[in-house]
Write an enzyme that holds these catalytic residues in place. Structure first.
Site, PDB file in Angstrom:
ATOM      1  N   TYR A 156       1.679   2.009  11.561  1.00  0.00           N
ATOM      2  CA  TYR A 156       1.069   0.736  11.186  1.00  0.00           C
ATOM      3  C   TYR A 156       1.724  -0.393  11.996  1.00  0.00           C
ATOM      4  CZ  TYR A 156       0.028  -3.459   8.586  1.00  0.00           C
ATOM      5  OH  TYR A 156      -0.354  -4.735   8.260  1.00  0.00           O
ATOM      6  N   LYS A 201      -3.258   0.150  -1.062  1.00  0.00           N
ATOM      7  CA  LYS A 201      -4.242   1.072  -0.517  1.00  0.00           C
ATOM      8  C   LYS A 201      -4.736   2.049  -1.602  1.00  0.00           C
ATOM      9  CE  LYS A 201      -3.557  -1.177   3.258  1.00  0.00           C
ATOM     10  NZ  LYS A 201      -2.258  -1.775   3.160  1.00  0.00           N
TER      11      LYS A 201
HETATM   12  O1  P1T Z   1      -0.019  -4.628   3.651  1.00  0.00           O
HETATM   13  P1  P1T Z   1       1.155  -4.077   2.919  1.00  0.00           P
HETATM   14  O2  P1T Z   1       0.902  -3.798   1.473  1.00  0.00           O
HETATM   15  O3  P1T Z   1       2.398  -4.887   3.142  1.00  0.00           O
HETATM   16  O4  P1T Z   1       1.453  -2.613   3.526  1.00  0.00           O
HETATM   17  C1  P1T Z   1       1.894  -2.404   4.826  1.00  0.00           C
HETATM   18  C2  P1T Z   1       1.530  -1.032   5.279  1.00  0.00           C
HETATM   19  C3  P1T Z   1       2.493  -0.043   5.285  1.00  0.00           C
HETATM   20  N1  P1T Z   1       2.225   1.212   5.688  1.00  0.00           N
HETATM   21  C4  P1T Z   1       0.996   1.561   6.086  1.00  0.00           C
HETATM   22  C5  P1T Z   1       0.743   2.968   6.534  1.00  0.00           C
HETATM   23  C6  P1T Z   1      -0.037   0.628   6.094  1.00  0.00           C
HETATM   24  O5  P1T Z   1      -1.241   1.027   6.493  1.00  0.00           O
HETATM   25  C7  P1T Z   1       0.224  -0.710   5.682  1.00  0.00           C
HETATM   26  C8  P1T Z   1      -0.823  -1.763   5.702  1.00  0.00           C
HETATM   27  N2  P1T Z   1      -1.943  -1.458   6.489  1.00  0.00           N
HETATM   28  C9  P1T Z   1      -3.032  -2.261   6.653  1.00  0.00           C
HETATM   29  C10 P1T Z   1      -3.164  -3.473   6.112  1.00  0.00           C
HETATM   30  C11 P1T Z   1      -4.089  -1.699   7.507  1.00  0.00           C
HETATM   31  O6  P1T Z   1      -5.240  -2.167   7.472  1.00  0.00           O
HETATM   32  O7  P1T Z   1      -3.809  -0.737   8.224  1.00  0.00           O
END
Ligand code: P1T
Length: 406
Positions: free
Chosen positions: A119, A217
């Protein structure tokens, strides 16, 4: 651990073996009827502070809500149960959870291995925040164990950061093998389990030391909350993370904690549908003449397919692909879907589409983690698969036509 196998559980805030299966834990762990009123749903406690019966005499272990709150405690218990861990800690976002874990587990001057794709926000945290704090990192393809072994610096590497499946390329890493390599070098293994969810993959049971989630998610599941979590087994590591959680204060509010708790109850049924729908979409794309490449671990041609089949109990709801015609066609496809909404994020009941290179992964442009500019990422929701297929097919065909005409 596969869905349906016995899980591990603990009553609220107490570590121990969890007696029920995953689906039962999703509904009940941490979510017993309220002892005061019998309410079958965990109450939202907005109080910022709690009355004490004498100085330091706490009624239920709570004093000030940054340090702890009953709604958040219920969520922390639930997440620990789902990951089969002894301690869960909830945060205001996935990135806040990552930051707290890394600052609890590492010291300035330590070295960490990070994935060759991950990410974008995780990379930005290592590159722009933790590097200035003194944490050094080396990106390495975690699916190449020889490369991982070569990149470990004995005595200096403190942690391997793993994401599997990766965002957005859906690469698969061998959690058990990485745990062995990490432990052999005196390091810890942390796994970002956001894409799989604990329903499909249980990293602690495979030897990982810490699991991280963006609960924004699949765990939340309805695109209505931002949150994060860390789950660990080692009580001392849990205490260090709890210290950072309180000392830096990136905690979720009670309503956000409650939204994730509500989402968690339906995680197994949602994930079953995400898995089934994504498999249909991936098969359609793999057969489509205007698609150059499909990345989905459920496809037999995916390099991580056999490992994913062993390590996960389903292949998840994320699919990435490259349409024929390059970045302009990729953007055009995203503009032309009607059911798939063009938006960042993933894991909600509604299908989303995006171009990672220009959206979620803009922060890795020009870095070793850069992604192809023609990549389209789908978060496949729980709508009728036939409707999703028709929507994507028409968007692809229109986009190709526009490119040919233009
Ligand atoms: O956005 P947040 O709740 O802070 O999470 C970060 C995060 C951590 N790890 C993974 C694998 C992620 O996909 C994400 C956040 N990703 C998105 C916002 C996205 O659209 O890929």
């Amino acid at each position: 651990m596969r869905a349906g196998e016995p899980g591990h559980a603990v009553p609220p805030r107490v570590a121990g073996p969890w007696p029920h299966r995953f689906e039962t834990l999703a509904v009940h762990a941490g979510q017993e009827p309220d002892p005061a009123t019998g309410a079958v749903v965990v109450p939202i406690h907005p109080a910022s502070t709690f009355a004490q019966d004498g100085v330091g005499q706490l009624r239920a272990g709570f004093d000030y809500a940054r340090s702890g709150n009953p709604t958040r405690a219920a969520l922390e218990t639930s997440l620990a149960a789902l990951e089969g861990g002894r301690a869960g800690l909830a945060f205001a976002s996935g990135l806040a959870a990552e930051d707290a874990l890394l600052r609890a587990a590492c010291r300035p001057g330590d070295h960490v291995l990070i994935p060759g794709d991950a990410y974008g926000g995780t990379y930005r945290l290592f590159d722009r925040v933790l590097a200035t704090w003194g944490l050094r990192y080396t990106p390495v393809d975690l699916s190449d164990l020889a490369a991982v072994r070569a990149a470990l610096l004995p005595g200096r590497t403190r942690l391997i950061w793993c994401e599997t499946p990766t965002n957005p390329l859906l690469s698969i890493a061998d959690i058990a093998a990485l745990a062995e390599l990490a432990h052999g070098a005196g390091a810890l293994l942390a796994v970002d389990n956001t894409f799989a969810s604990p329903y499909l993959q249980r990293p602690l049971a495979l030897g990982a030391d810490a699991v991280v989630h963006s609960t924004t998610k699949y765990l939340g599941g309805h695109s209505d909350v931002v949150g994060g979590a860390v789950i660990v087994n080692d009580p001392e590591l849990a205490e260090r993370i709890r210290f950072v959680q309180n000392a830096t204060g990136a905690v979720p509010g009670p309503f956000d904690a409650w939204l994730v708790l509500r989402g968690v109850k339906t995680l197994p049924v949602r994930m079953d549908r995400h898995n089934a729908n994504a498999a249909v979409i991936a098969a359609m794309l793999a057969d489509h003449q205007d698609v150059l490449e499909v990345r989905y671990p459920g496809l037999p041609g995916h390099p991580g397919h056999a490992l994913a089949a062993r390590q996960m109990s389903g292949f998840g709801g994320m699919v990435s692909f490259r349409p024929r015609g390059g970045a302009a066609v990729a953007a055009e496809v995203c503009a032309r879907t009607r059911l798939f909404t063009l938006a960042e994020s993933l894991g909600g009941v509604e299908s989303l589409i995006e171009v990672p290179g220009r959206m979620t992964h803009a922060s890795v442009a020009g870095s070793p983690l850069a992604v192809p500019d023609d990549l389209v990422r789908l978060s496949v929701g729980i709508e009728a698969a036939e409707d999703l297929v028709e929507d994507l097919r028409q968007a692809l065909e229109e986009a190709i036509k526009v490119a040919a005409d233009g």
